[in-house]
Motif scaffolding. Structure first.
Motif, short mmCIF file in Angstrom:
data_model
loop_
_atom_site.label_atom_id
_atom_site.label_comp_id
_atom_site.label_asym_id
_atom_site.label_seq_id
_atom_site.Cartn_x
_atom_site.Cartn_y
_atom_site.Cartn_z
N ALA A 88 0.83 -1.20 0.00
CA ALA A 88 0.00 0.00 0.00
C ALA A 88 0.86 1.25 0.00
O ALA A 88 0.56 2.23 -0.70
CB ALA A 88 -0.93 0.00 1.21
N ASP A 89 1.94 1.22 0.78
CA ASP A 89 2.84 2.37 0.81
C ASP A 89 3.50 2.58 -0.55
O ASP A 89 3.64 3.71 -1.02
CB ASP A 89 3.91 2.19 1.88
CG ASP A 89 3.38 2.40 3.28
OD1 ASP A 89 2.26 2.94 3.41
OD2 ASP A 89 4.08 2.04 4.24
N ILE A 90 3.92 1.51 -1.17
CA ILE A 90 4.55 1.62 -2.49
C ILE A 90 3.55 2.17 -3.51
O ILE A 90 3.89 3.05 -4.32
CB ILE A 90 5.12 0.26 -2.93
CG1 ILE A 90 6.28 -0.13 -2.03
CG2 ILE A 90 5.56 0.30 -4.39
CD1 ILE A 90 6.80 -1.52 -2.24
N GLY A 91 2.32 1.69 -3.44
CA GLY A 91 1.28 2.21 -4.34
C GLY A 91 1.03 3.69 -4.13
O GLY A 91 0.88 4.45 -5.09
N LYS A 92 0.99 4.11 -2.87
CA LYS A 92 0.78 5.53 -2.58
C LYS A 92 1.94 6.38 -3.07
O LYS A 92 1.74 7.48 -3.60
CB LYS A 92 0.57 5.74 -1.08
CG LYS A 92 -0.75 5.23 -0.56
CD LYS A 92 -0.82 5.40 0.94
CE LYS A 92 -2.02 4.68 1.53
NZ LYS A 92 -2.01 4.76 3.01
#
Length: 131
Positions: free
Chosen positions: A14-18
Motif C-alpha cells: 500500500a505504501d509503495i502504491g501511494k
C-alpha cells in the motif's frame, strides 16, 4: 526495550502504491505545465499554480505512507528539540563575530608573512645557489 529500534524498515504494498501515485501526480503536474505552454494562451502564473497544487497533492499522498509518517514524526521531534535550544543574545553574537573577524585577519596576515618568507627563501637563496 526500545520499540523504535524494532520497527520494520520495509514498505508494504500500500505504501509503495501511494508513493507511485504521488510521483505520478507530481509528474502529471509538471507535464501539464509544459503541455499548456504559452501558445495555448494559459498564463505562466496559472500553470505554476497547477504545478504547486500537484506538488501539494503529492506531498499529502506521500505523508500517509510509512516513510511519510516517519518524516512527520522526525519533523515534530525536531521542532520540540528546537524549542530547547538556548539561542545567543544579540550582544553575544556581535562579540563572537568580532572575535572571529579579528582571528581571521591575524591568521591571514600570518599566512601572508609565511608565504613572503618562503618565496624569498626559494627565489632568492635556493635558485641563486644553482646558478
Amino acid at each position: 526495550m526500545n520499540t523504535k529500534a524494532e520497527q520494520p524498515k520495509g514498505a508494504n504494498a500500500a505504501d509503495i502504491g501511494k508513493l507511485v501515485l504521488a510521483v505520478l501526480v507530481l509528474a502529471a503536474g509538471i507535464f501539464a505545465y509544459s503541455w499548456f505552454s504559452n501558445d495555448a494562451g494559459i498564463p505562466q502564473s496559472v500553470r505554476m499554480i497547477g504545478v504547486l497544487i500537484a506538488l501539494a497533492a503529492a506531498l499529502a499522498i506521500g505523508a500517509f505512507t510509512g516513510p511519510g509518517r516517519r518524516v512527520r514524526h522526525f519533523l515534530g521531534e525536531s521542532q520540540f528539540e528546537m524549542r530547547k535550544v538556548v539561542w545567543p543574545t544579540r550582544d553575544e553574537t556581535l562579540k563572537t563575530t568580532g572575535i572571529i573577524m579579528v582571528v581571521v585577519v591575524i591568521l591571514s596576515l600570518l599566512l601572508g608573512l609565511i608565504d613572503l618568507i618562503l618565496k624569498s627563501v626559494v627565489l632568492d637563496w635556493l635558485l641563486k645557489l644553482g646558478t
